[in-house]
Design an enzyme around this catalytic site. Structure first.
Site, mmCIF file in Angstrom:
data_model
loop_
_atom_site.group_PDB
_atom_site.id
_atom_site.type_symbol
_atom_site.label_atom_id
_atom_site.label_comp_id
_atom_site.label_asym_id
_atom_site.label_seq_id
_atom_site.Cartn_x
_atom_site.Cartn_y
_atom_site.Cartn_z
ATOM 1 C CE LYS B 99 42.004 27.414 -2.282
ATOM 2 N NZ LYS B 99 41.822 26.509 -0.735
ATOM 3 C CD GLU B 121 42.727 19.011 1.512
ATOM 4 O OE1 GLU B 121 43.930 18.536 1.339
ATOM 5 O OE2 GLU B 121 43.072 20.476 1.386
ATOM 6 C CB SER B 387 40.056 34.170 -3.331
ATOM 7 O OG SER B 387 38.757 33.863 -4.512
#
Lengths: 275, 406
Positions: B99, B121, B387
Site C-alpha cells: 500500500k 478509507e 502483498s
C-alpha cells in the site's frame, strides 16, 4: 422540457412566486404510506414533487435520506414499484410535475431504454441522477432528453464560471443549486451567498433555478424564495417520517399528517414572497 | 512511466475519459467534479516531471526500503514439486504491505496541490496505516474511515494509525465494512473539498484514480522484470496475485501485459464458497456503477449493492478495479478464486515452510499456487505477489484455530 414542468414554472412566474419542491423517498417506510403522502402533497403546498429512488449506497446523501432509503429497501421497494407509484398518482393528478431522484446503478440495471419508456408512460417529467456529471451525458442524460424527459442537473458552490456552461449545456426543466458543499440535510446555508450564486447562474441560463440542501423551516424557505425560483426541501420531510414511526419502524396514523403538516408550514414561508 | 505507448497494447488504457473498454469512467456528484479534473491535471503534469520522480525515487529507496526482494521459495517449491516459485516480498516494505507505494505517490501529489488534509478509507487497515504513516512523515492532517466491523477485527492496525497521529472514524452505516467506509470518505470529501485530498487505496474510484494508483504500484512489476532477468535470465512464465480492489495485482501485472508468454492469474476471495457469501465480483457479479466507476459488482436483481464476505478484511469489497474487469472481458488475465478455508490452509503452509507469515489477502493467492504449481514443469517460473505480512491477522487466525482446538 416537458409540458408539466414548463406549465408549472410559467404559472408560478405569472403569479410572481417561488416553487416549493418537496422530496420524499419512495417506499419509506412502505409503498402504501408513500402513495398517501404523494396524494396529499399538492394540496399541502407542493408545486413540484421529487421522489427518491432508494439505493443502498447514496454517497451524496446524509444520514436522514440514507436511513429512509434503507427502510424502503427493507420494505421491498424496487424501481418498478416506484414507477407504479407515479402511475397511481397520475390517476388523480395530471398537473403536478414529478421528478425522480437517485443514483445511476438501479437505472442501469433496469436498462436505460426500458426505464425511459416506462418512466414516461408512468407520468414522470424529469430526472435527477446524482452520480452522472456532464462528462457521462451519453449514459442517460442525452437519451432522456430524446425521450422527452427533463434532465435536471445540480450546480454546486464548487461549480465556477468556467465550468458552469458545461453543467448547463444539457440541463433542462430547472437548475438545482446545491446551497452548501456537503451532503443532504447537513449544514444550514449562508443565504447571502446562495442569493449571489443564484444570480450568477441566472446570467448563464433562462431556466428556473431552485435551491436545496439544508432547508428545514418556513424561515429558511422564505429566505431562499427571495432570490430563487424554487425551494427544495427533503431531509426534513424524511426526518418527519422517521420521527412518526413505531418502535418496529412501521408507519403509524401520525406519519402522513406529520409530513403534510410540515410541508404546509414550509409552503407558507416559500409562498409568502411576492416578487 | 513515460515510455511511448505501442499499438495493439494492453497497456494503453484508459482513454481520455477514463474508460477501459466499457469500464471505468467518472460517476461522481457535481461537487467533486472540479476537484477530480484538477487532480487529473496535476497528475498529468507530475508524471512527466523528472523532479517529481526523482523525489519519489529517493523516498522509495530510503523510506520505503525498495526494491523489495524477489525471493526464491525453495522449500515451498520442493513441497509442491512443480513450478519454481518466487515471492515478490512486498510485505518487507515499510508499514508491511504494498500500500505504501501508492500512498507515497498520492501524498506527494497532495503536497503539490497544496491540500493539507488527507482522508482515506481502509478495510484491513493496511492502506490506513500507510496513509497515516506518510501523513506523519510529511506533517499532514489524516482522517481514516474504517467500517466498525473491520475496526473490531483489525484492532492492531487501528492502534497503529492512532499512534501515528491519525483520526480513525468507525463507520456504522450499511454493512460496516470497506464499502461503507468508502461512502463515508466520499461524503467527507464532498463536504471538505476545498482543503482535502482523498487518498484512494486501490485501483478503483473515478478516473484518474484507477490509472494513477496502477502507475504508482507498477514499480512492483518493473522490479520483478529486472530481478527475474538477473536471477534466471528470462521473464517469468506466470504471475499470480490476490484481488480485492486489485492494486497489488495490477502493480505486478501491468508491466507484463504485453508479454504474450506470461500467463497471469488474479485470485478473488470466495469466502464461504461462490454459492454462499463471498467477495468474488468477477466470478459472482456483473457490470454496474458504484463509487465513481463502472465495473463488476455484487448486486441483487434491482441493482442494489450486496454485502461482500471474506475472512480477509482487505478483500471484503463488492467491486473490483475497472481495469481488471476489462482484462477479464478481453481474456488477458484469468480470474480464479479461493475460499476462506483454502486461504487459512495456505497461511499455515507458508508460515511453516518458509518462515514467512503472510497476510490473509496474499494467502488467497498462495492457495491457488498450491493447486497450480504441482501440475507445472520444474522449469516453469512463477511469481507470487506477497502483498502484505500477517502480523495484523495473527490474533484473528489464532482465535479461529483455538476455537477449533488446533
Amino acid at each position: 422540457m416537458t409540458s408539466r414542468l414548463t406549465a408549472r414554472f410559467q404559472a408560478l412566474a405569472a403569479d410572481r412566486r417561488a416553487a416549493l419542491v418537496t422530496f420524499i423517498t419512495s417506499g419509506d417506510p412502505d409503498a402504501g404510506t408513500t402513495a398517501k403522502i404523494l396524494a396529499g402533497l399538492p394540496a399541502a403546498g407542493a408545486d413540484v414533487i421529487e421522489i427518491g429512488m432508494p439505493f443502498t449506497d447514496p454517497m451524496a446523501d446524509g444520514p436522514a435520506i440514507q436511513a429512509g432509503g434503507l427502510r424502503a429497501l427493507k420494505g421491498g421497494m424496487t424501481l418498478a414499484k416506484t414507477l407504479a407509484l407515479v402511475g397511481d398518482f397520475r390517476k388523480g393528478d395530471d398537473a403536478t410535475p414529478i421528478i425522480l431522484m437517485g443514483y445511476y446503478n438501479p437505472i442501469y440495471i433496469y436498462g436505460v431504454e426500458r426505464f425511459l419508456v416506462d418512466a414516461k408512460a408512468a407520468g414522470v417529467d424529469g430526472l435527477i441522477v446524482v452520480d452522472l456529471p456532464p462528462e457521462e451525458d451519453d449514459e442517460l442524460c442525452l437519451p432522456a432528453l430524446a425521450a422527452g424527459l427533463a434532465f435536471i442537473r445540480l450546480a454546486t458552490p464548487t461549480t465556477d464560471d468556467k465550468r458552469l456552461p458545461t453543467v448547463l449545456r444539457n440541463t433542462s426543466g430547472f437548475v438545482y443549486y446545491v446551497s452548501i458543499t456537503g451532503i443532504t440535510g447537513s449544514a444550514t446555508p449562508d443565504f447571502g451567498a446562495v442569493a449571489a450564486a443564484v444570480s450568477r447562474i441566472k446570467q448563464h441560463t433562462d431556466l428556473p433555478v431552485c435551491v436545496g440542501f439544508g432547508v428545514r423551516t418556513a424561515e429558511h424557505a422564505r429566505a431562499i424564495a427571495e432570490g430563487a425560483d424554487g425551494v427544495v426541501v427533503g431531509s426534513a420531510l424524511v426526518e418527519a417520517v422517521r420521527a412518526s414511526l413505531d418502535a418496529e419502524g412501521r408507519a403509524t396514523p401520525a406519519t402522513v399528517p406529520a409530513v403534510l403538516d410540515l410541508v404546509a408550514r414550509i409552503a407558507e414561508g416559500a409562498h409568502a414572497v411576492r416578487k | 512511466m513515460t515510455e511511448a505507448p505501442k499499438l495493439n497494447s494492453f497497456r494503453n488504457g484508459p482513454d481520455e475519459r477514463g474508460h477501459f473498454g466499457q469500464f471505468g469512467g467518472r460517476f461522481v456528484a457535481e461537487t467533486l467534479m472540479p476537484l477530480i479534473l484538477s487532480l487529473e491535471q496535476a497528475y498529468k503534469e507530475a508524471r512527466v516531471d523528472p523532479a517529481f520522480h526523482k523525489e519519489m525515487g529517493g523516498h522509495l529507496v530510503h523510506y520505503v526500503g525498495r526494491p523489495s526482494p524477489l525471493y526464491f521459495a525453495e522449500r515451498l517449491t520442493e513441497h509442491l514439486g512443480g513450478a519454481k516459485i518466487y515471492l515478490k516480498r512486498e510485505e518487507l516494505n515499510h508499514t508491511g504491505s504494498h500500500k505504501v507505494n501508492n500512498v507515497l505517490g498520492q501524498i506527494m501529489l497532495a503536497r503539490r496541490m497544496g491540500k493539507p488534509r488527507i482522508i482515506a478509507e481502509t478495510g484491513a487497515g493496511q492502506h490506513g496505516v500507510a496513509t497515516a504513516t506518510l501523513c506523519a512523515r510529511f506533517g499532514l492532517k489524516c482522517v481514516v474511515y474504517m467500517g466498525a466491523v473491520d475496526v473490531e477485527r483489525q484492532q492492531a492496525n487501528v492502534f497503529r494509525m492512532k499512534m501515528l497521529g491519525a483520526e480513525v472514524i468507525p463507520v456504522q452505516s450499511g454493512s460496516k465494512t470497506l464499502k461503507d467506509a468508502m461512502n463515508e470518505a466520499l461524503r467527507d470529501w464532498v463536504t471538505n473539498v476545498h482543503d482535502t485530498f482523498y487518498c484512494i487505496g486501490t485501483v478503483a474510484g473515478p478516473h484518474p484514480y484507477p490509472a494513477m494508483v496502477r502507475d504508482f504500484q507498477s514499480i512492483i512489476g518493473r522490479e520483478t522484470r529486472e530481478q527475474m532477468m538477473a536471477a534466471e535470465g528470462r521473464l517469468p512464465d506466470s504471475l499470480i496475485a490476490c484481488i480485492g480492489g486489485g492494486s497489488n495485482a495490477m502493480g505486478l501485472f501491468h508491466p507484463f501485459l504485453d508479454d504474450a508468454g506470461v500467463e497471469i492469474f488474479g485470485v478473488e476471495a470466495a469466502g464461504h464458497g461462490l454459492s454462499g457469501l463471498h467477495a468474488a465480483s468477477i466470478a459472482g457479479g456483473r457490470p454496474g456503477v458504484l463509487h465513481g466507476n463502472r465495473t463488476y459488482l455484487l448486486m441483487d436483481a434491482d441493482g442494489q449493492i450486496e454485502e461482500a464476505h471474506s475472512i480477509s478484511a482487505g478483500l471484503d469489497y463488492p467491486g473490483i478495479g475497472p481495469e481488471h474487469s476489462w482484462l477479464h472481458d478481453v481474456g488477458r488475465v484469468t480470474y480464479l478464486s479461493a475460499t476462506d478455508e483454502e486461504a487459512l490452509e495456505a497461511f499455515q503452509l507458508l508460515s511453516r515452510l518458509e518462515g514467512i507469515i503472510p497476510a490473509l489477502e496474499p494467502a488467497h493467492a498462495i492457495a491457488r499456487v498450491i493447486e497450480l504449481a504441482p501440475k507445472l514443469p520444474r522449469d516453469h517460473l512463477m511469481v507470487v505477489n506477497l502483498s502484505g505480512r500477517g502480523d495484523k491477522d495473527v490474533p484473528q487466525v489464532s482465535e479461529i484455530f483455538e476455537s477449533r482446538g488446533r
